[in-house]
Design an enzyme around this catalytic site. Sequence first.
Site, mmCIF file in Angstrom:
data_model
loop_
_atom_site.group_PDB
_atom_site.id
_atom_site.type_symbol
_atom_site.label_atom_id
_atom_site.label_comp_id
_atom_site.label_asym_id
_atom_site.label_seq_id
_atom_site.Cartn_x
_atom_site.Cartn_y
_atom_site.Cartn_z
ATOM 1 N N ARG A 74 -2.372 9.781 11.448
ATOM 2 C CA ARG A 74 -3.187 8.570 11.544
ATOM 3 C C ARG A 74 -4.552 8.962 12.107
ATOM 4 O O ARG A 74 -4.649 9.633 13.139
ATOM 5 C CB ARG A 74 -2.482 7.563 12.459
ATOM 6 C CG ARG A 74 -3.143 6.180 12.538
ATOM 7 C CD ARG A 74 -2.803 5.359 11.317
ATOM 8 N NE ARG A 74 -3.299 4.001 11.452
ATOM 9 C CZ ARG A 74 -2.574 2.983 11.927
ATOM 10 N NH1 ARG A 74 -1.315 3.180 12.320
ATOM 11 N NH2 ARG A 74 -3.080 1.775 11.992
ATOM 12 N N ARG A 93 2.893 -3.462 17.414
ATOM 13 C CA ARG A 93 3.807 -3.216 16.302
ATOM 14 C C ARG A 93 4.395 -4.563 15.915
ATOM 15 O O ARG A 93 5.185 -5.133 16.665
ATOM 16 C CB ARG A 93 4.910 -2.245 16.723
ATOM 17 C CG ARG A 93 5.810 -1.813 15.561
ATOM 18 C CD ARG A 93 6.993 -1.002 16.048
ATOM 19 N NE ARG A 93 6.629 0.255 16.657
ATOM 20 C CZ ARG A 93 6.361 1.371 15.993
ATOM 21 N NH1 ARG A 93 6.418 1.370 14.667
ATOM 22 N NH2 ARG A 93 6.043 2.478 16.626
ATOM 23 N N LYS A 152 2.299 4.509 1.310
ATOM 24 C CA LYS A 152 2.449 5.059 2.666
ATOM 25 C C LYS A 152 2.358 6.576 2.592
ATOM 26 O O LYS A 152 3.171 7.229 1.956
ATOM 27 C CB LYS A 152 3.777 4.639 3.291
ATOM 28 C CG LYS A 152 3.877 5.027 4.760
ATOM 29 C CD LYS A 152 5.165 4.542 5.385
ATOM 30 C CE LYS A 152 5.132 4.750 6.892
ATOM 31 N NZ LYS A 152 4.753 6.103 7.300
ATOM 32 N N LYS A 200 7.323 -1.304 6.925
ATOM 33 C CA LYS A 200 7.545 -0.046 6.204
ATOM 34 C C LYS A 200 8.647 -0.214 5.167
ATOM 35 O O LYS A 200 9.674 -0.821 5.450
ATOM 36 C CB LYS A 200 7.991 1.051 7.172
ATOM 37 C CG LYS A 200 7.064 1.353 8.317
ATOM 38 C CD LYS A 200 7.718 2.402 9.215
ATOM 39 C CE LYS A 200 7.040 2.494 10.562
ATOM 40 N NZ LYS A 200 7.759 3.402 11.473
ATOM 41 N N GLU A 245 0.839 -1.193 0.000
ATOM 42 C CA GLU A 245 0.000 0.000 0.000
ATOM 43 C C GLU A 245 0.877 1.247 0.000
ATOM 44 O O GLU A 245 1.971 1.250 0.585
ATOM 45 C CB GLU A 245 -0.887 0.039 1.250
ATOM 46 C CG GLU A 245 -1.900 -1.082 1.323
ATOM 47 C CD GLU A 245 -2.744 -1.006 2.585
ATOM 48 O OE1 GLU A 245 -3.709 -1.777 2.668
ATOM 49 O OE2 GLU A 245 -2.426 -0.199 3.481
ATOM 50 N N ARG A 253 -4.000 8.769 16.520
ATOM 51 C CA ARG A 253 -3.209 7.652 17.041
ATOM 52 C C ARG A 253 -3.023 7.757 18.550
ATOM 53 O O ARG A 253 -2.861 6.753 19.231
ATOM 54 C CB ARG A 253 -1.854 7.640 16.324
ATOM 55 C CG ARG A 253 -0.927 6.529 16.740
ATOM 56 C CD ARG A 253 0.206 6.432 15.754
ATOM 57 N NE ARG A 253 1.359 5.748 16.297
ATOM 58 C CZ ARG A 253 2.483 5.526 15.624
ATOM 59 N NH1 ARG A 253 2.593 5.941 14.380
ATOM 60 N NH2 ARG A 253 3.491 4.903 16.184
ATOM 61 N N GLU A 258 -5.457 7.610 7.070
ATOM 62 C CA GLU A 258 -4.484 8.693 7.236
ATOM 63 C C GLU A 258 -5.130 10.002 6.782
ATOM 64 O O GLU A 258 -5.760 10.065 5.717
ATOM 65 C CB GLU A 258 -3.242 8.405 6.394
ATOM 66 C CG GLU A 258 -2.016 9.159 6.812
ATOM 67 C CD GLU A 258 -1.247 8.503 7.946
ATOM 68 O OE1 GLU A 258 -0.275 9.121 8.424
ATOM 69 O OE2 GLU A 258 -1.607 7.387 8.348
ATOM 70 N N PHE A 292 -7.460 2.676 4.796
ATOM 71 C CA PHE A 292 -6.782 1.440 4.419
ATOM 72 C C PHE A 292 -7.216 0.216 5.225
ATOM 73 O O PHE A 292 -6.741 -0.885 4.967
ATOM 74 C CB PHE A 292 -5.260 1.589 4.509
ATOM 75 C CG PHE A 292 -4.746 2.132 5.816
ATOM 76 C CD1 PHE A 292 -4.754 1.380 6.971
ATOM 77 C CD2 PHE A 292 -4.231 3.423 5.866
ATOM 78 C CE1 PHE A 292 -4.276 1.884 8.160
ATOM 79 C CE2 PHE A 292 -3.742 3.939 7.058
ATOM 80 C CZ PHE A 292 -3.762 3.160 8.215
#
EC number: 6.5.1.1
Length: 570
Positions: free
Chosen positions: A254, A414, A249, A420, A247, A269, A299, A339
């Site tokens: 966020r 995470r 970025k 990333k 996707e 976030r 985002e 997303f």
Amino acid sequence: MNYKTLADACQNLEETSSYLEKNKIIAKLLQETPGERLEMVVTLLLGRVFPAYVSQETGIGLQQLKKAVGQSTGYSKNKIEDLMEQLGDLGKVAEKLTKEKKQMTLADKTLKAKKVFQNLRKLPKITGEGSVDRKIKKISELLTAATPKEAKFIVRTVLGDLRIGVSEGRLRDAIAEAFDLSSEKVEHAYMLTTDYGKVAKAIAEKGEEGLKELDLTVGHPVNPMLAQRLETIDEILKRMNGRAAFEIKIDGIRIQPHKRENDIYLFTRRMEDYTHMFPDLEKSVRNSIKPRKAIVDGELVAINKETGKPMPFQEVLRRRRKYNIENLAEEIPVEIHLFDVLLSGNKTMIKEPYMERRKELEEIIKLGDRIKIVESKILEKTSEIQNFKSEAVHKGHEGLLAKNLKAAYRAGRREFSWLKLKAEVETLDLAVIGAFAGRGDRAGTYGSYLLAARDSETETLKTVTRVGSGFTDEELEHLTEKFGKLRVEEKPSNLDSEIEPDYWFKPQEVFEINYEEIQKSPNETHTSGYGLRFPRFVKIREDLDISSVDTVEDVAKLFEEQEKHQTSDN
């Protein structure tokens, strides 16, 4: 429930460093707490009176607290200041002076935990002329009725730092131990609620069945899933078993839009409610999300009106101002690029694999001028991924995110199921814990800052670098004003630092930093064991809190990758 019960447990927690022993102390307290009081007790154990997702400030700082201590004990400001110099902790000062206090209460009443909780929750609602004095009086009333030990923990609760080593991760394990459940089940319930108080209460009242009744709630933010980092496409494909969704970025904030009928919420976030800052988005979100209720993830990005390309991250932050919102909305238009989907109608989606969630997202979103869906491609060839990355960068985006096709949505985690692949040099997000006074041209400002990474095992912050370059004069002045409000007189209890800055800060803000190289550092220099060569300030990450900073383990992995590449280059 008497507040003494909680204060005794806090004292025991302060006096032990053993992880297992701390768990036992918390578990025993939870077992002995009536079910209807568990939400309150769990919140207080974290040094709060509101859950993490409720953005409420008491409006009481260190100086006002000193006045409350003085009013309740009868001691002068100078006496309190002298003791602060000796003890370095206003909680201990309150404890000592309460033992020696001149003013005696007419009756020795037992202080109830509910009274402490309710009084402190009232502080943000006390506003208007004379509000500071009324807040001080409210705290003073509690301290006057408190025992020395109780006074210590009341003061520390107002400051938001109990100094007892209790984190949300420790609470998870203690709740599991108290009620004989697996940590995984407790953590999953927390993912849905973002509130260990609600989780503990549900278990206490109905056992494991109570957990099954917990679900996502519109209007109650969910901790977002986060991405890990890897440096190369080959490493990503290896981790993803040769094939993944890639996707674009986007460099924005966020954002987590919620919809219930006509009600719209926009959470960040940091789980802050930004709905009122973006009134121009409410109608678009309402019209674009088809189900009567839903929670989606995306985002928020500012768009250049002339080029149509995304604007720098900082431009989005300008839209957060409390005033002149309509003019800013015209000057800086924003879009939401979605997303993921967490809730669709009555379907909770977080356990579903990525492919199912993506399919659902595309079905429930009606695209519009302000609401988009992030472009995604399922790729397995390095050349195709590189081309897509170049295309994303050309459009003004950061790079790509690779996502495991079978992975569930792991709220608040995470993990390597999201990776990333950024276009620019590697950066770190680090907590700002202190500063050094500026010299020469920088006199009157903080000239450089001390930064730390998070140790995920101990939940402490360990130093990584000192940064003094990359700031404009305007940024230095703005940051000096901002961090002046976060100054504390002693090192916070969750910091592990051998370096003594000129000023300590309450760990709350995050800097993004780039650097030339990671180096091994002796523990007496940086307690993380690592340091940065030529660190440079990139920006303040006002969308992040310290729970989202990079960990010591992240730094160690980057160091290992760096060493591996340097060895292969030689």
